[in-house]
Write a protein that holds these residues in place. Structure first.
Motif, PDB file in Angstrom:
ATOM      1  N   ILE A 174      41.049  60.262  79.500  1.00 15.60           N
ATOM      2  CA  ILE A 174      41.731  61.463  80.008  1.00 15.60           C
ATOM      3  C   ILE A 174      41.317  61.766  81.443  1.00 15.60           C
ATOM      4  O   ILE A 174      42.138  62.158  82.273  1.00 15.60           O
ATOM      5  CB  ILE A 174      41.459  62.664  79.080  1.00 15.60           C
ATOM      6  N   ASN A 175      40.050  61.581  81.745  1.00 17.04           N
ATOM      7  CA  ASN A 175      39.504  61.936  83.064  1.00 17.04           C
ATOM      8  C   ASN A 175      39.111  60.705  83.881  1.00 17.04           C
ATOM      9  O   ASN A 175      38.191  60.767  84.702  1.00 17.04           O
ATOM     10  CB  ASN A 175      38.288  62.852  82.881  1.00 17.04           C
ATOM     11  N   TYR A 176      39.815  59.616  83.673  1.00 17.22           N
ATOM     12  CA  TYR A 176      39.466  58.333  84.287  1.00 17.22           C
ATOM     13  C   TYR A 176      39.321  58.425  85.808  1.00 17.22           C
ATOM     14  O   TYR A 176      38.339  57.935  86.374  1.00 17.22           O
ATOM     15  CB  TYR A 176      40.515  57.282  83.899  1.00 17.22           C
ATOM     16  N   GLU A 177      40.271  59.045  86.479  1.00 12.03           N
ATOM     17  CA  GLU A 177      40.226  59.106  87.936  1.00 12.03           C
ATOM     18  C   GLU A 177      38.988  59.843  88.425  1.00 12.03           C
ATOM     19  O   GLU A 177      38.374  59.436  89.409  1.00 12.03           O
ATOM     20  CB  GLU A 177      41.506  59.740  88.507  1.00 12.03           C
ATOM     21  N   GLU A 178      38.608  60.909  87.743  1.00 10.38           N
ATOM     22  CA  GLU A 178      37.398  61.649  88.125  1.00 10.38           C
ATOM     23  C   GLU A 178      36.155  60.784  87.971  1.00 10.38           C
ATOM     24  O   GLU A 178      35.268  60.803  88.831  1.00 10.38           O
ATOM     25  CB  GLU A 178      37.259  62.917  87.283  1.00 10.38           C
ATOM     26  N   PHE A 179      36.078  60.033  86.878  1.00  9.31           N
ATOM     27  CA  PHE A 179      34.940  59.134  86.681  1.00  9.31           C
ATOM     28  C   PHE A 179      34.903  58.081  87.788  1.00  9.31           C
ATOM     29  O   PHE A 179      33.844  57.768  88.322  1.00  9.31           O
ATOM     30  CB  PHE A 179      34.998  58.456  85.307  1.00  9.31           C
TER      31      PHE A 179
END
Length: 165
Positions: free
Chosen positions: A132-137
């Protein structure tokens, strides 16, 4: 598209295949998922899958994928890095009978700590949040996977330019 690969190790990696299939069923993942399931015995119901995939197709899937999720085999997580992608790596673990020892887990943790260019998932339940938060990681990691050859060539060019000044 999300591409999942578990390599060709002879022990099943049902834990990863089942969990991704469940995330698609529940609507957590709403994009297309393609899987290379190897010797896993669980057959996904909600994802396109093949047991084995030819190398050229693997490359295409990795290039086309927004996210690549892989087991902890170096060849599998190095390929996405070669295409400038940060792989999500779920190492096989001995306690789940996915491998004979925990070398994948130990190696992946060392690579993540040293290189900061892979996302290691030790607990499968953490995978949904990472997807869900891939880009943030990814933004918090080092995505400069330049090779030593490229670094050498750039330094060599500088030396040659300096010689002709």
């Amino acid at each position: 598209m999300i591409f999942v690969t578990v390599g060709t190790h002879e022990q099943p990696f049902n834990r990863l295949i089942e969990y991704i299939d469940k995330l698609v069923e529940q609507g957590v993942i709403q994009e297309e998922v393609k899987m290379q399931i190897g010797y896993s015995t669980y057959e996904p119901k909600f994802c396109q899958h093949d047991k084995l995939i030819p190398y050229q197709q693997m490359e295409k899937n990795v290039r086309d994928a927004r996210i690549v999720i892989t087991h902890g085999g170096p060849a599998s997580f190095i390929m996405p890095l070669q295409f400038g992608k940060i792989p999500v790596v779920v190492p096989r673990q001995k306690k789940f009978n996915e491998h004979i020892n925990n070398h994948q887990l130990e190696f992946c943790k060392a690579v993540a700590e040293r290189q900061k260019n892979i996302i290691v998932v030790e607990e499968i339940e953490d995978l949904a949040n990472i997807i869900i938060n891939y880009e943030e990681f990814c933004n918090s990691l080092n995505n400069s996977s330049t090779s030593n050859n490229l670094n050498f060539n750039n330094e060599f060019k500088k030396i040659v330019k300096d010689l002709f000044r």
